[in-house]
Design a protein around this motif. Structure first.
Motif, PDB file in Angstrom:
ATOM      1  N   UNK A  45      -9.755  -4.139  -5.441  1.00  0.00           N
ATOM      2  CA  UNK A  45      -9.959  -4.781  -4.153  1.00  0.00           C
ATOM      3  C   UNK A  45      -8.968  -4.372  -3.072  1.00  0.00           C
ATOM      4  N   UNK A  46      -7.951  -3.570  -3.388  1.00  0.00           N
ATOM      5  CA  UNK A  46      -7.023  -3.093  -2.372  1.00  0.00           C
ATOM      6  C   UNK A  46      -6.019  -4.121  -1.900  1.00  0.00           C
ATOM      7  N   UNK A  47      -5.768  -5.151  -2.687  1.00  0.00           N
ATOM      8  CA  UNK A  47      -4.763  -6.156  -2.357  1.00  0.00           C
ATOM      9  C   UNK A  47      -3.372  -5.637  -2.739  1.00  0.00           C
ATOM     10  N   UNK A  48      -2.348  -6.339  -2.297  1.00  0.00           N
ATOM     11  CA  UNK A  48      -0.985  -5.949  -2.656  1.00  0.00           C
ATOM     12  C   UNK A  48      -0.796  -5.997  -4.165  1.00  0.00           C
TER      13      UNK A  48
ATOM     14  N   UNK B   5      -0.190  -2.963  -9.277  1.00  0.00           N
ATOM     15  CA  UNK B   5      -0.643  -2.684 -10.640  1.00  0.00           C
ATOM     16  C   UNK B   5      -0.942  -1.197 -10.832  1.00  0.00           C
ATOM     17  N   UNK B   6      -1.597  -0.605  -9.848  1.00  0.00           N
ATOM     18  CA  UNK B   6      -1.961   0.813  -9.946  1.00  0.00           C
ATOM     19  C   UNK B   6      -0.716   1.693  -9.946  1.00  0.00           C
ATOM     20  N   UNK B   7       0.229   1.403  -9.059  1.00  0.00           N
ATOM     21  CA  UNK B   7       1.458   2.205  -8.996  1.00  0.00           C
ATOM     22  C   UNK B   7       2.272   2.003 -10.277  1.00  0.00           C
ATOM     23  N   UNK B   8       2.275   0.801 -10.816  1.00  0.00           N
ATOM     24  CA  UNK B   8       3.031   0.529 -12.045  1.00  0.00           C
ATOM     25  C   UNK B   8       2.576   1.437 -13.177  1.00  0.00           C
ATOM     26  N   UNK B   9       1.299   1.779 -13.192  1.00  0.00           N
ATOM     27  CA  UNK B   9       0.758   2.626 -14.255  1.00  0.00           C
ATOM     28  C   UNK B   9       1.341   4.031 -14.249  1.00  0.00           C
ATOM     29  N   UNK B  10       1.851   4.481 -13.101  1.00  0.00           N
ATOM     30  CA  UNK B  10       2.352   5.864 -13.011  1.00  0.00           C
ATOM     31  C   UNK B  10       3.877   5.936 -12.870  1.00  0.00           C
ATOM     32  N   UNK B  11       4.541   4.797 -12.872  1.00  0.00           N
ATOM     33  CA  UNK B  11       6.001   4.818 -12.735  1.00  0.00           C
ATOM     34  C   UNK B  11       6.663   5.423 -13.972  1.00  0.00           C
TER      35      UNK B  11
ATOM     36  N   UNK C 215       8.415   3.067   2.275  1.00  0.00           N
ATOM     37  CA  UNK C 215       8.518   3.022   3.732  1.00  0.00           C
ATOM     38  C   UNK C 215       7.445   2.085   4.293  1.00  0.00           C
ATOM     39  N   UNK C 216       7.846   1.124   5.108  1.00  0.00           N
ATOM     40  CA  UNK C 216       6.929   0.247   5.813  1.00  0.00           C
ATOM     41  C   UNK C 216       6.025  -0.490   4.814  1.00  0.00           C
ATOM     42  N   UNK C 217       4.715  -0.315   4.864  1.00  0.00           N
ATOM     43  CA  UNK C 217       3.831  -0.941   3.870  1.00  0.00           C
ATOM     44  C   UNK C 217       4.237  -0.540   2.457  1.00  0.00           C
ATOM     45  N   UNK C 218       4.612   0.715   2.268  1.00  0.00           N
ATOM     46  CA  UNK C 218       5.068   1.167   0.954  1.00  0.00           C
ATOM     47  C   UNK C 218       6.276   0.394   0.465  1.00  0.00           C
ATOM     48  N   UNK C 219       7.082  -0.109   1.415  1.00  0.00           N
ATOM     49  CA  UNK C 219       8.241  -0.918   1.052  1.00  0.00           C
ATOM     50  C   UNK C 219       7.849  -2.254   0.462  1.00  0.00           C
ATOM     51  N   UNK C 220       6.771  -2.855   0.989  1.00  0.00           N
ATOM     52  CA  UNK C 220       6.324  -4.118   0.407  1.00  0.00           C
ATOM     53  C   UNK C 220       5.787  -3.906  -1.010  1.00  0.00           C
ATOM     54  N   UNK C 221       5.099  -2.795  -1.224  1.00  0.00           N
ATOM     55  CA  UNK C 221       4.637  -2.483  -2.579  1.00  0.00           C
ATOM     56  C   UNK C 221       5.843  -2.271  -3.494  1.00  0.00           C
ATOM     57  N   UNK C 222       6.869  -1.595  -2.986  1.00  0.00           N
ATOM     58  CA  UNK C 222       8.081  -1.352  -3.780  1.00  0.00           C
ATOM     59  C   UNK C 222       8.787  -2.656  -4.134  1.00  0.00           C
TER      60      UNK C 222
END
Length: 256
Positions: A57-60, A65-71, A80-87
């Motif tokens: 659904x493209x939520x935070x 969850x998606x980024x966690x799979x590749x960490x 950076x910016x929006x990427x910072x909130x994901x971080x």
């Protein structure tokens, strides 16, 4: 599971970088070659941006969850910016894997409210959302211009930003809309104080998208943090001060 586009290069401790709204990983090109001399660098295209397909659904929460799979198992994570909130979200969810956190021109809460003066006017965020559907190119150009407001080399940096932006396919319209909704609705202040990792805060002193006062608030509410303010700088310090930006990350790698 969405197959994210990731470019990995260099040798050393793992550093993962997440770009901002409407951008893609090519935005890091001015610092990439220097960073890969000190790090194993992983540049990620967020879903629906660059070469990564859109996902729902493209939520935070879903993006985290998606980024966690590749960490990597242990890494320094920068956003950076929006990427910072994901971080931030990932640092809270994956404290064993995210060893250090770099927050670049970001904020736990983008939108202004009665108890948060350090945000953007909600009407402006809503206007971007509405105008995206009417005139995509004009809206994006206005957003890029706003990012460079107050920068000492605004014209030069804006030209770089536009060049990077149009290097890859246009972001998925749904990803842009959902990203703006994240910026409108997310408030991580209540959970932010639980971040325990060492944090490096990098912020332009003239940033009009994420107010410098947000960096002050984060610095005051973190258990261990370093804050660097870039003079005469807007929303993209890695473009305005690439050498100083790289130096900050290298010193943080060694001493934090």
């Amino acid at each position: 599971m969405t197959q994210l586009h990731i470019e990995s290069m260099g040798h050393g401790p793992d550093l993962v970088l997440l770009h901002g709204w409407a951008m893609h990983s090519g935005i890091w090109s001015s610092v990439r070659d220097h960073l890969m001399q000190q790090f194993r660098l992983h540049l990620v295209d967020l879903p629906g941006h660059g070469l990564s397909p859109m996902c729902e659904p493209g939520t935070l929460d879903h993006l985290a969850e998606i980024i966690a799979d590749i960490l990597p198992e242990r890494c320094m994570l920068g956003g950076w910016s929006l990427g910072g909130q994901i971080a931030m979200e990932l640092a809270l969810r994956e404290p064993q894997r995210v060893q250090k956190l770099v927050l670049i021109s970001t904020t736990p809460c983008f939108a202004k409210s009665d108890d948060w003066e350090s945000g953007m006017e909600r009407k402006l965020l809503q206007l971007f959302l509405e105008n995206l559907k009417l005139n995509y190119v004009t809206t994006i150009n206005r957003f890029l211009t706003l990012q460079m407001s107050g920068d000492r080399d605004a014209g030069k940096i804006l030209s770089q930003l536009r060049k990077h932006f149009f290097q890859r396919v246009e972001p998925d319209p749904s990803a842009l809309e959902k990203g703006l909704k994240i910026l409108q609705q997310t408030d991580l202040r209540g959970r932010f104080v639980a971040i325990q990792q060492p944090v490096l805060l990098l912020h332009g002193e003239n940033d009009v998208i994420t107010h410098p006062a947000a960096a002050d608030w984060m610095h005051q509410n973190l258990q261990q943090s370093q804050r660097v303010m870039f003079a005469h700088c807007g929303h993209a310090p890695f473009l305005s001060y690439p050498e100083q930006f790289v130096t900050c990350l290298n010193e943080f790698r060694i001493h934090a």
